[in-house]
Design an enzyme around this catalytic site. Structure first.
Site, short mmCIF file in Angstrom:
data_model
loop_
_atom_site.label_atom_id
_atom_site.label_comp_id
_atom_site.label_asym_id
_atom_site.label_seq_id
_atom_site.Cartn_x
_atom_site.Cartn_y
_atom_site.Cartn_z
N ASP A 47 60.69 49.96 26.79
CA ASP A 47 60.86 50.49 25.69
C ASP A 47 62.33 50.80 25.10
O ASP A 47 63.07 51.48 25.85
CB ASP A 47 60.02 52.07 25.46
CG ASP A 47 60.31 52.88 24.16
OD1 ASP A 47 59.18 52.47 23.37
OD2 ASP A 47 61.05 53.65 23.89
N TYR A 52 68.92 53.01 19.76
CA TYR A 52 69.28 53.19 21.05
C TYR A 52 70.65 52.45 21.57
O TYR A 52 71.41 52.69 22.46
CB TYR A 52 68.49 52.99 22.33
CG TYR A 52 67.23 54.05 22.11
CD1 TYR A 52 67.13 54.84 21.23
CD2 TYR A 52 65.97 53.47 23.01
CE1 TYR A 52 65.84 55.51 21.28
CE2 TYR A 52 64.70 54.11 22.68
CZ TYR A 52 64.55 55.08 21.85
OH TYR A 52 63.64 55.94 21.93
N LYS A 77 61.98 49.37 18.02
CA LYS A 77 61.47 50.32 16.82
C LYS A 77 62.52 50.02 15.82
O LYS A 77 63.92 50.01 16.22
CB LYS A 77 61.59 51.85 17.43
CG LYS A 77 61.16 52.09 18.52
CD LYS A 77 60.76 53.37 18.96
CE LYS A 77 60.54 53.54 20.63
NZ LYS A 77 61.57 53.67 21.45
N HIS A 110 60.04 53.90 13.97
CA HIS A 110 60.44 54.78 14.74
C HIS A 110 60.07 56.23 14.22
O HIS A 110 59.83 57.25 14.96
CB HIS A 110 62.12 54.86 14.93
CG HIS A 110 62.72 55.40 16.20
ND1 HIS A 110 63.64 54.80 16.86
CD2 HIS A 110 62.23 56.47 17.16
CE1 HIS A 110 64.24 55.62 17.71
NE2 HIS A 110 63.28 56.47 17.93
N1 NAP Z 1 59.79 57.44 19.59
C1 NAP Z 1 60.69 58.43 19.83
O1 NAP Z 1 61.19 58.99 18.61
C2 NAP Z 1 61.33 58.74 21.02
C3 NAP Z 1 61.84 60.00 21.18
C4 NAP Z 1 62.24 60.38 22.60
C5 NAP Z 1 62.12 59.53 23.47
N2 NAP Z 1 61.44 58.03 23.47
C6 NAP Z 1 61.32 57.34 24.58
O2 NAP Z 1 60.59 57.93 25.50
C7 NAP Z 1 61.61 57.64 26.62
C8 NAP Z 1 61.37 59.02 27.39
O3 NAP Z 1 61.54 60.33 27.14
P1 NAP Z 1 63.05 60.85 27.44
O4 NAP Z 1 64.09 59.88 27.90
O5 NAP Z 1 63.31 61.78 26.01
O6 NAP Z 1 62.40 61.95 28.46
P2 NAP Z 1 61.86 61.98 29.90
O7 NAP Z 1 61.64 60.68 30.21
O8 NAP Z 1 60.77 63.13 29.77
O9 NAP Z 1 62.94 62.54 30.96
C9 NAP Z 1 64.22 61.96 31.31
C10 NAP Z 1 65.19 62.77 32.22
O10 NAP Z 1 64.36 63.00 33.15
C11 NAP Z 1 64.64 62.65 34.35
N3 NAP Z 1 64.07 62.14 35.22
C12 NAP Z 1 63.26 61.15 35.35
N4 NAP Z 1 62.43 60.74 36.20
C13 NAP Z 1 62.69 62.06 36.73
C14 NAP Z 1 61.98 62.32 37.89
N5 NAP Z 1 60.91 61.54 38.91
N6 NAP Z 1 62.38 63.61 38.70
C15 NAP Z 1 63.34 64.27 37.93
N7 NAP Z 1 63.86 64.10 36.90
C16 NAP Z 1 63.37 62.71 36.43
C17 NAP Z 1 66.10 61.81 34.11
O11 NAP Z 1 67.12 61.97 34.61
P3 NAP Z 1 67.68 60.77 35.46
O12 NAP Z 1 68.17 59.61 34.81
O13 NAP Z 1 68.94 61.49 36.21
O14 NAP Z 1 66.75 60.33 36.54
C18 NAP Z 1 66.31 62.06 32.52
O15 NAP Z 1 67.20 63.04 32.48
C19 NAP Z 1 63.07 57.51 26.09
O16 NAP Z 1 63.96 56.94 27.09
C20 NAP Z 1 62.65 56.61 24.96
O17 NAP Z 1 62.55 55.21 25.31
C21 NAP Z 1 61.04 57.82 22.11
#
Ligand code: NAP
Length: 277
Positions: A47, A52, A77, A110
Site C-alpha cells: 500500500d 507518501y 492513492k 485518498h
Molecule cells: N488512507 C489513509 O488515509 C491512511 C491513513 C493512515 C495509514 N494508512 C496506511 O495504513 C498503513 C498502516 O497504518 P499506520 O502506519 O498508520 O499504523 P500501524 O500499521 O497501525 O502502526 C505502525 C506502527 O506500529 C509499529 N509496529 C508495527 N508492527 C508492530 C508489531 N508487530 N508490534 C509492535 N509495533 C509494531 C511500527 O513501528 P516499527 O516500524 O518500529 O515496527 C509503527 O510505528 C500506513 O502505513 C499506510 O499505508 C492509510
C-alpha cells in the site's frame, strides 16, 4: 525463507490479499529494502500513495524482490488536492511513472474533498479504470453518506473503502455500508500505530495461542473479513505481522476485543476530513 500463506478477500471482482504492507513514512532505501524483504517473506500486497513520497522506492523494492509483478497487488492513492478530473488523470500517470508500472491493481481517492464535486472525481476515477491505468478502483476515508454517493455515481465497481480500523474504534456503521454495496474494508492503522501492541487484554488473549498483542489486533480485523495493511520498518515485525493465518479467535474473545472501542479511539488526525456526515 519460508513463505506464509495469506488469505484473499474478494470484493466486486477484485481479489485482494488480506494482508498488505503499509508504507506511510517509509522512505528511501529503508522503504525499498523493507518492500523487498516483505515480498520475499510472502507479502503480496503493498500500500502506497502519491502523498507518501515513496512510490519510486516501492517500485524498486518490487523489482529487487524478484517476485513477478503479476503476483503482487499494488495500491496507490490520489491526494485530496488532485481530485479535479484533469489533475486526477495527471496524478495517476505520474504515480505510474514513479512506480515504473503500466498499471496499479488498485487506485484510491485518498481523502474526499468537499471543494470538488464528487461526481467529477468519481467519473475521472472510473475513467482511469476503463483507460487501463488501474485494474480496480476504490475510496478511502469515506463516511457512510459519502460511500452511498460514491456508489451511486460510479459506473465501474468500487472495491474497497480504506479506513482507520483497530480495536479502539467502532467502525460498524461504515463497515455495514461497505458490505451492503459489496466493498471490502481495508483497515489502516490496524495496530493503532503501535498502541495495540502494548495492550493487556490483547496480550492475554494472545498468550492462549502463542501470539503477540499486535497479532491479535490484526487477527481480530482479518477475522471480520477486513484487509489489514500494518506498517513496520523492522524485518522481524514483518514476519510477526504476517503470521496471523494459522489460528482463530473465539466469539467470546472477539466480543472482549470489541469492548475496547471508545468514541475517542481514533489515532489518525481527521483535520482535513470533510464535514459531510
Ligand atoms: N488512507 C489513509 O488515509 C491512511 C491513513 C493512515 C495509514 N494508512 C496506511 O495504513 C498503513 C498502516 O497504518 P499506520 O502506519 O498508520 O499504523 P500501524 O500499521 O497501525 O502502526 C505502525 C506502527 O506500529 C509499529 N509496529 C508495527 N508492527 C508492530 C508489531 N508487530 N508490534 C509492535 N509495533 C509494531 C511500527 O513501528 P516499527 O516500524 O518500529 O515496527 C509503527 O510505528 C500506513 O502505513 C499506510 O499505508 C492509510
Amino acid at each position: 525463507m519460508t513463505q506464509a500463506a495469506v488469505d484473499v478477500v474478494e470484493a466486486n471482482g477484485a481479489r485482494i490479499p488480506a494482508l498488505g504492507l503499509g508504507t506511510w513514512e517509509l522512505r528511501g532505501r529503508t522503504c525499498a529494502r523493507i518492500v523487498q524483504q516483505a515480498l520475499r517473506l510472502g507479502y503480496r500486497h503493498i500500500d502506497t500513495a502519491e502523498m507518501y513520497d515513496n512510490e519510486r522506492e516501492v517500485g524498486e523494492g518490487l523489482r529487487e524482490s524478484g517476485v513477478k509483478r503479476e503476483q503482487v497487488f499494488i495500491t496507490t492513492k490520489i491526494w485530496q488536492s488532485h481530485l479535479a478530473p484533469r489533475q486526477l488523470e495527471r496524478s495517476t500517470k505520474e504515480s505510474l511513472v514513479r512506480l515504473r508500472l503500466s498499471d496499479v491493481n488498485l487506485l484510491l481517492i485518498h481523502w474526499p474533498n468537499p471543494q470538488i464535486p464528487l461526481a467529477e472525481t468519481i467519473g475521472a476515477l472510473c475513467k482511469m479504470k476503463t483507460d487501463g491505468y488501474a485494474r480496480h478502483i476504490g475510496i478511502s476515508n469515506f463516511t457512510v453518506p459519502l460511500v452511498e454517493q460514491a456508489v451511486q455515481l460510479a459506473t465501474e465497481p468500487l472495491v474497497t473503502n480504506q479506513i482507520e480500523c483497530h480495536p479502539y474504534l467502532d467502525q460498524s456503521k461504515v463497515v455495514a455500508a461497505c458490505r451492503q454495496h459489496g466493498l471490502a474494508v481495508t483497515a489502516y492503522s490496524p495496530i493503532a500505530r503501535g498502541r495495540a501492541a502494548g495492550d493487556k487484554v490483547l496480550s492475554t488473549i494472545g498468550s492462549q495461542y502463542g501470539k503477540t498483542a499486535g497479532q491479535i489486533s490484526l487477527r481480530y480485523l482479518v477475522q471480520q473479513g477486513a484487509v489489514v495493511i500494518p506498517r513496520t520498518a523492522r524485518v522481524e515485525r514483518l514476519s510477526e505481522n504476517i503470521d496471523i493465518f494459522d489460528f482463530a479467535l473465539s466469539e467470546t474473545e472477539m466480543e472482549e476485543i470489541r469492548q475496547l472501542a471508545r468514541p475517542s479511539g481514533r489515532v489518525v488526525d481527521w483535520g482535513g476530513a470533510p464535514e459531510w456526515d
